[in-house]
Design a protein around this motif. Structure first.
Motif, PDB file in Angstrom:
ATOM      1  N   MET A  12       0.458  -1.484  -0.282  1.00  0.00           N
ATOM      2  CA  MET A  12       0.023  -0.492  -0.095  1.00  0.00           C
ATOM      3  C   MET A  12       0.675   1.486  -0.068  1.00  0.00           C
ATOM      4  O   MET A  12       1.847   1.337   0.795  1.00  0.00           O
ATOM      5  N   PRO A  13       0.154   2.457  -1.190  1.00  0.00           N
ATOM      6  CA  PRO A  13       0.764   3.646  -0.899  1.00  0.00           C
ATOM      7  C   PRO A  13       0.938   4.285   0.775  1.00  0.00           C
ATOM      8  O   PRO A  13      -0.130   3.793   0.790  1.00  0.00           O
ATOM      9  N   ASP A  14       1.507   5.404   0.642  1.00  0.00           N
ATOM     10  CA  ASP A  14       1.351   6.710   1.654  1.00  0.00           C
ATOM     11  C   ASP A  14       1.340   5.735   3.303  1.00  0.00           C
ATOM     12  O   ASP A  14       0.298   6.696   3.790  1.00  0.00           O
ATOM     13  N   PRO A  15       2.624   5.088   3.440  1.00  0.00           N
ATOM     14  CA  PRO A  15       2.985   5.100   4.313  1.00  0.00           C
ATOM     15  C   PRO A  15       2.450   6.127   5.414  1.00  0.00           C
ATOM     16  O   PRO A  15       3.052   7.083   4.985  1.00  0.00           O
ATOM     17  N   LEU A  16       2.817   5.801   6.648  1.00  0.00           N
ATOM     18  CA  LEU A  16       2.859   7.087   8.123  1.00  0.00           C
ATOM     19  C   LEU A  16       4.258   7.092   7.972  1.00  0.00           C
ATOM     20  O   LEU A  16       5.099   6.430   8.051  1.00  0.00           O
ATOM     21  N   ILE A  17       4.805   8.827   8.136  1.00  0.00           N
ATOM     22  CA  ILE A  17       6.160   8.917   8.229  1.00  0.00           C
ATOM     23  C   ILE A  17       6.396   8.805   9.734  1.00  0.00           C
ATOM     24  O   ILE A  17       6.059   9.333  10.508  1.00  0.00           O
ATOM     25  N   GLY A  18       7.457   8.468  10.479  1.00  0.00           N
ATOM     26  CA  GLY A  18       7.808   8.281  11.907  1.00  0.00           C
ATOM     27  C   GLY A  18       9.082   8.632  11.789  1.00  0.00           C
ATOM     28  O   GLY A  18      10.125   9.578  11.062  1.00  0.00           O
ATOM     29  N   PRO A  19      10.170   8.695  12.900  1.00  0.00           N
ATOM     30  CA  PRO A  19      10.652   9.426  13.802  1.00  0.00           C
ATOM     31  C   PRO A  19      12.272   8.814  12.509  1.00  0.00           C
ATOM     32  O   PRO A  19      13.041   8.825  12.232  1.00  0.00           O
ATOM     33  N   ASP A  20      11.563   7.043  12.611  1.00  0.00           N
ATOM     34  CA  ASP A  20      12.950   5.934  12.569  1.00  0.00           C
ATOM     35  C   ASP A  20      12.498   5.358  11.202  1.00  0.00           C
ATOM     36  O   ASP A  20      13.345   4.298  10.406  1.00  0.00           O
ATOM     37  N   GLY A  21      11.476   5.971  10.830  1.00  0.00           N
ATOM     38  CA  GLY A  21      11.560   5.869   9.389  1.00  0.00           C
ATOM     39  C   GLY A  21       9.695   5.918   8.963  1.00  0.00           C
ATOM     40  O   GLY A  21       9.298   6.619   9.142  1.00  0.00           O
ATOM     41  N   TYR A  22       8.979   4.687   8.337  1.00  0.00           N
ATOM     42  CA  TYR A  22       8.324   4.459   7.854  1.00  0.00           C
ATOM     43  C   TYR A  22       7.085   3.304   8.542  1.00  0.00           C
ATOM     44  O   TYR A  22       7.181   2.584   9.203  1.00  0.00           O
ATOM     45  N   GLU A  23       5.888   3.863   8.707  1.00  0.00           N
ATOM     46  CA  GLU A  23       4.987   2.828   9.573  1.00  0.00           C
ATOM     47  C   GLU A  23       3.280   2.823   8.499  1.00  0.00           C
ATOM     48  O   GLU A  23       3.015   3.498   7.759  1.00  0.00           O
ATOM     49  N   CYS A  24       3.275   1.609   7.938  1.00  0.00           N
ATOM     50  CA  CYS A  24       1.757   0.714   7.086  1.00  0.00           C
ATOM     51  C   CYS A  24       0.779   1.473   7.920  1.00  0.00           C
ATOM     52  O   CYS A  24       0.778   0.857   9.129  1.00  0.00           O
ATOM     53  N   ASP A  25       0.061   2.042   7.409  1.00  0.00           N
ATOM     54  CA  ASP A  25      -1.593   2.528   8.150  1.00  0.00           C
ATOM     55  C   ASP A  25      -2.487   1.582   7.416  1.00  0.00           C
ATOM     56  O   ASP A  25      -2.962   0.932   8.778  1.00  0.00           O
ATOM     57  N   THR A  26      -2.295   0.427   6.930  1.00  0.00           N
ATOM     58  CA  THR A  26      -3.066  -0.546   5.936  1.00  0.00           C
ATOM     59  C   THR A  26      -2.624  -2.150   7.105  1.00  0.00           C
ATOM     60  O   THR A  26      -3.209  -2.515   7.789  1.00  0.00           O
ATOM     61  N   CYS A  27      -1.138  -2.511   7.616  1.00  0.00           N
ATOM     62  CA  CYS A  27      -1.172  -3.435   8.047  1.00  0.00           C
ATOM     63  C   CYS A  27      -0.160  -3.690   9.429  1.00  0.00           C
ATOM     64  O   CYS A  27       0.257  -4.502  10.013  1.00  0.00           O
ATOM     65  N   GLY A  28       0.124  -2.331   9.422  1.00  0.00           N
ATOM     66  CA  GLY A  28       0.595  -2.426  10.381  1.00  0.00           C
ATOM     67  C   GLY A  28       2.466  -1.848  10.816  1.00  0.00           C
ATOM     68  O   GLY A  28       2.762  -2.063  11.766  1.00  0.00           O
ATOM     69  N   HIS A  29       3.333  -2.528   9.505  1.00  0.00           N
ATOM     70  CA  HIS A  29       4.366  -3.021   9.655  1.00  0.00           C
ATOM     71  C   HIS A  29       4.656  -1.336   9.508  1.00  0.00           C
ATOM     72  O   HIS A  29       4.666  -0.709   8.684  1.00  0.00           O
ATOM     73  N   ALA A  30       6.125  -2.088  10.204  1.00  0.00           N
ATOM     74  CA  ALA A  30       6.743  -0.530  10.216  1.00  0.00           C
ATOM     75  C   ALA A  30       8.166  -0.820   9.471  1.00  0.00           C
ATOM     76  O   ALA A  30       9.449  -1.680  10.063  1.00  0.00           O
ATOM     77  N   TRP A  31       9.263  -0.123   9.045  1.00  0.00           N
ATOM     78  CA  TRP A  31       9.971   0.061   8.469  1.00  0.00           C
ATOM     79  C   TRP A  31      11.245   1.149   8.484  1.00  0.00           C
ATOM     80  O   TRP A  31      10.537   2.082   7.807  1.00  0.00           O
ATOM     81  N   ALA A  32      12.119   0.631   8.029  1.00  0.00           N
ATOM     82  CA  ALA A  32      13.476   2.329   8.269  1.00  0.00           C
ATOM     83  C   ALA A  32      13.457   2.936   6.821  1.00  0.00           C
ATOM     84  O   ALA A  32      13.246   2.362   5.697  1.00  0.00           O
ATOM     85  N   ALA A  33      13.061   3.762   7.095  1.00  0.00           N
ATOM     86  CA  ALA A  33      13.497   4.664   5.594  1.00  0.00           C
ATOM     87  C   ALA A  33      14.944   4.131   4.494  1.00  0.00           C
ATOM     88  O   ALA A  33      15.944   4.386   5.222  1.00  0.00           O
ATOM     89  N   ALA A  34      14.699   4.330   3.339  1.00  0.00           N
ATOM     90  CA  ALA A  34      16.061   3.566   2.666  1.00  0.00           C
ATOM     91  C   ALA A  34      15.534   4.934   1.183  1.00  0.00           C
ATOM     92  O   ALA A  34      15.426   3.835  -0.014  1.00  0.00           O
ATOM     93  N   PRO A  35      16.213   5.610   1.364  1.00  0.00           N
ATOM     94  CA  PRO A  35      16.664   6.281   0.018  1.00  0.00           C
ATOM     95  C   PRO A  35      18.017   5.770  -0.762  1.00  0.00           C
ATOM     96  O   PRO A  35      18.424   4.488  -0.259  1.00  0.00           O
ATOM     97  N   GLU A  36      17.481   5.602  -2.549  1.00  0.00           N
ATOM     98  CA  GLU A  36      17.560   4.293  -3.204  1.00  0.00           C
ATOM     99  C   GLU A  36      18.996   4.360  -2.954  1.00  0.00           C
ATOM    100  O   GLU A  36      19.501   3.405  -3.786  1.00  0.00           O
TER     101      GLU A  36
END
Ligand SMILES: [Zn+2]
Length: 108
Positions: A12-36
């Motif tokens: 799903m696009p448009d994750p929530l943006i937190g201090p350490d990365g992103y969090e998915c609003d749909t499934c709750g998965h959180a992951w670190a921001a990873a610029p290319e």
């Protein structure tokens, strides 16, 4: 232009943006921001900086996909690649592409 981040689990696009990365609003998965082009530094178990193309030794038996018969301690993984995520070391073992956490290897 930056590419829209997507949840790696449910895509799903448009994750929530937190201090350490992103969090998915749909499934709750959180992951670190990873610029290319900004994976960040990856250090082995001894704190040595790893680079693409390095050879590493596996220091613990690893399961693959939660199953036994994975990677044995002492296995050499040649010419690693570094990828975003919590398993930043990508390499080939017995012809299979595997992802390994940095604290399970040391630079060969
Ligand atoms: Zn998700």
């Amino acid at each position: 232009m930056t590419e829209e981040p997507r949840c790696p689990i449910c895509t799903m696009p448009d994750p929530l943006i937190g201090p350490d990365g992103y969090e998915c609003d749909t499934c709750g998965h959180a992951w670190a921001a990873a610029p290319e082009d900004g994976i960040g530094e990856v250090h082995d178990v001894n704190g040595k900086l790893l680079a693409e193309g390095d050879d590493v030794l596996v220091i613990k038996d690893l399961k693959l996909n939660g199953k036994a018969g994975g990677i044995k301690v002492g296995t050499k993984v040649k010419s690693i690649r570094l990828v975003p995520g919590d398993h930043p070391i990508q390499g080939k073992v017995n012809g299979r592409t595997v992802l390994i956490t940095a604290d399970k290897v040391k630079k060969a």
